[in-house]
Design a protein around this motif. Sequence first.
Motif, PDB file in Angstrom:
ATOM      1  N   GLN A  10       5.002  -9.270 -27.289  1.00  0.00           N
ATOM      2  CA  GLN A  10       4.837  -8.294 -28.365  1.00  0.00           C
ATOM      3  C   GLN A  10       6.086  -8.299 -29.241  1.00  0.00           C
ATOM      4  N   THR A  11       5.998  -7.663 -30.389  1.00  0.00           N
ATOM      5  CA  THR A  11       7.121  -7.659 -31.326  1.00  0.00           C
ATOM      6  C   THR A  11       8.153  -6.592 -30.992  1.00  0.00           C
ATOM      7  N   GLU A  12       7.752  -5.557 -30.277  1.00  0.00           N
ATOM      8  CA  GLU A  12       8.671  -4.516 -29.811  1.00  0.00           C
ATOM      9  C   GLU A  12       9.061  -4.831 -28.371  1.00  0.00           C
ATOM     10  N   LYS A  13      10.257  -4.451 -27.995  1.00  0.00           N
ATOM     11  CA  LYS A  13      10.704  -4.690 -26.626  1.00  0.00           C
ATOM     12  C   LYS A  13       9.881  -3.888 -25.623  1.00  0.00           C
ATOM     13  N   PHE A  14       9.600  -4.530 -24.501  1.00  0.00           N
ATOM     14  CA  PHE A  14       9.027  -3.812 -23.374  1.00  0.00           C
ATOM     15  C   PHE A  14      10.140  -2.977 -22.754  1.00  0.00           C
ATOM     16  N   ASP A  15       9.800  -1.826 -22.274  1.00  0.00           N
ATOM     17  CA  ASP A  15      10.756  -0.982 -21.571  1.00  0.00           C
ATOM     18  C   ASP A  15      10.842  -1.462 -20.123  1.00  0.00           C
ATOM     19  N   ARG A  16      12.053  -1.779 -19.673  1.00  0.00           N
ATOM     20  CA  ARG A  16      12.235  -2.308 -18.321  1.00  0.00           C
ATOM     21  C   ARG A  16      11.690  -1.356 -17.266  1.00  0.00           C
ATOM     22  N   SER A  17      11.916  -0.064 -17.431  1.00  0.00           N
ATOM     23  CA  SER A  17      11.437   0.898 -16.434  1.00  0.00           C
ATOM     24  C   SER A  17       9.904   0.937 -16.399  1.00  0.00           C
ATOM     25  N   THR A  18       9.266   0.708 -17.534  1.00  0.00           N
ATOM     26  CA  THR A  18       7.802   0.662 -17.567  1.00  0.00           C
ATOM     27  C   THR A  18       7.291  -0.556 -16.806  1.00  0.00           C
ATOM     28  N   ILE A  19       7.937  -1.701 -17.006  1.00  0.00           N
ATOM     29  CA  ILE A  19       7.529  -2.914 -16.285  1.00  0.00           C
ATOM     30  C   ILE A  19       7.774  -2.738 -14.788  1.00  0.00           C
ATOM     31  N   ALA A  20       8.881  -2.105 -14.416  1.00  0.00           N
ATOM     32  CA  ALA A  20       9.172  -1.842 -13.003  1.00  0.00           C
ATOM     33  C   ALA A  20       8.125  -0.907 -12.400  1.00  0.00           C
ATOM     34  N   ARG A  21       7.702   0.085 -13.158  1.00  0.00           N
ATOM     35  CA  ARG A  21       6.658   1.004 -12.686  1.00  0.00           C
ATOM     36  C   ARG A  21       5.340   0.264 -12.501  1.00  0.00           C
ATOM     37  N   ILE A  22       4.984  -0.581 -13.472  1.00  0.00           N
ATOM     38  CA  ILE A  22       3.761  -1.380 -13.364  1.00  0.00           C
ATOM     39  C   ILE A  22       3.823  -2.246 -12.100  1.00  0.00           C
ATOM     40  N   ALA A  23       4.952  -2.904 -11.882  1.00  0.00           N
ATOM     41  CA  ALA A  23       5.113  -3.750 -10.694  1.00  0.00           C
ATOM     42  C   ALA A  23       4.937  -2.940  -9.418  1.00  0.00           C
ATOM     43  N   ASP A  24       5.523  -1.760  -9.392  1.00  0.00           N
ATOM     44  CA  ASP A  24       5.428  -0.905  -8.209  1.00  0.00           C
ATOM     45  C   ASP A  24       3.990  -0.446  -7.968  1.00  0.00           C
ATOM     46  N   GLU A  25       3.314  -0.038  -9.040  1.00  0.00           N
ATOM     47  CA  GLU A  25       1.944   0.472  -8.916  1.00  0.00           C
ATOM     48  C   GLU A  25       0.944  -0.632  -8.582  1.00  0.00           C
ATOM     49  N   LEU A  26       1.164  -1.833  -9.088  1.00  0.00           N
ATOM     50  CA  LEU A  26       0.190  -2.909  -8.888  1.00  0.00           C
ATOM     51  C   LEU A  26       0.510  -3.823  -7.707  1.00  0.00           C
ATOM     52  N   ARG A  27       1.569  -3.546  -7.016  1.00  0.00           N
ATOM     53  CA  ARG A  27       1.998  -4.373  -5.893  1.00  0.00           C
ATOM     54  C   ARG A  27       0.980  -4.374  -4.742  1.00  0.00           C
ATOM     55  N   VAL A  28       0.522  -3.223  -4.354  1.00  0.00           N
ATOM     56  CA  VAL A  28      -0.315  -3.083  -3.153  1.00  0.00           C
ATOM     57  C   VAL A  28      -1.579  -3.950  -3.173  1.00  0.00           C
ATOM     58  N   PRO A  29      -2.341  -4.004  -4.276  1.00  0.00           N
ATOM     59  CA  PRO A  29      -3.552  -4.839  -4.234  1.00  0.00           C
ATOM     60  C   PRO A  29      -3.282  -6.324  -3.981  1.00  0.00           C
ATOM     61  N   PHE A  30      -2.061  -6.780  -4.273  1.00  0.00           N
ATOM     62  CA  PHE A  30      -1.735  -8.190  -4.094  1.00  0.00           C
ATOM     63  C   PHE A  30      -1.203  -8.510  -2.701  1.00  0.00           C
ATOM     64  N   GLU A  31      -0.737  -7.501  -1.989  1.00  0.00           N
ATOM     65  CA  GLU A  31      -0.210  -7.728  -0.646  1.00  0.00           C
ATOM     66  C   GLU A  31      -1.341  -8.158   0.284  1.00  0.00           C
ATOM     67  N   GLY A  32      -1.190  -9.336   0.893  1.00  0.00           N
ATOM     68  CA  GLY A  32      -2.201  -9.854   1.809  1.00  0.00           C
ATOM     69  C   GLY A  32      -3.418 -10.461   1.124  1.00  0.00           C
ATOM     70  N   MET A  33      -3.384 -10.619  -0.211  1.00  0.00           N
ATOM     71  CA  MET A  33      -4.529 -11.180  -0.933  1.00  0.00           C
ATOM     72  C   MET A  33      -4.757 -12.632  -0.491  1.00  0.00           C
ATOM     73  N   ALA A  34      -5.983 -12.932  -0.123  1.00  0.00           N
ATOM     74  CA  ALA A  34      -6.331 -14.275   0.342  1.00  0.00           C
ATOM     75  C   ALA A  34      -6.033 -15.315  -0.739  1.00  0.00           C
ATOM     76  N   GLY A  35      -5.296 -16.344  -0.337  1.00  0.00           N
ATOM     77  CA  GLY A  35      -5.009 -17.446  -1.238  1.00  0.00           C
ATOM     78  C   GLY A  35      -3.769 -17.279  -2.091  1.00  0.00           C
ATOM     79  N   LEU A  36      -3.239 -16.065  -2.176  1.00  0.00           N
ATOM     80  CA  LEU A  36      -2.055 -15.817  -2.998  1.00  0.00           C
ATOM     81  C   LEU A  36      -0.806 -15.889  -2.125  1.00  0.00           C
ATOM     82  N   ARG A  37       0.095 -16.792  -2.462  1.00  0.00           N
ATOM     83  CA  ARG A  37       1.341 -16.926  -1.697  1.00  0.00           C
ATOM     84  C   ARG A  37       2.428 -15.998  -2.224  1.00  0.00           C
ATOM     85  N   PHE A  38       2.603 -15.994  -3.534  1.00  0.00           N
ATOM     86  CA  PHE A  38       3.660 -15.196  -4.150  1.00  0.00           C
ATOM     87  C   PHE A  38       3.179 -14.639  -5.488  1.00  0.00           C
TER      88      PHE A  38
END
Length: 98
Positions: A10-38
């Motif tokens: 995007q043309t405006e900067k992403f807010d680092r704390s927003t990206i960190a929050r997204i990472a924290d909130e979306l982490r759980v569905p990926f933990e143990g996901m079949a076929g996903l290593r990292f």
Amino acid sequence: MIGVLVTFAQTEKFDRSTIARIADELRVPFEGMAGLRFKSFMLDEDGLRARNFYVWDDEEKARAFFTQEIVEKVTGVYGVPPRIEFLDIVGFVDNSGT
């Protein structure tokens, strides 16, 4: 193995704390996901691109994950549509066990 680089630009900067929050909130569905290593959530130096990098066991699983529904969902989360690149991983170093 296959890598997938998902870029939200995007043309405006992403807010680092927003990206960190997204990472924290979306982490759980990926933990143990079949076929996903990292999966990593990243922000580049200038803050104009948020990137997610995935390492999958095989291309079929990777491509099956990135449905139109997922693309629409992450567009809503990040506010911009992603660019998705599938990358053939020809070599890999994993120092996590050392």
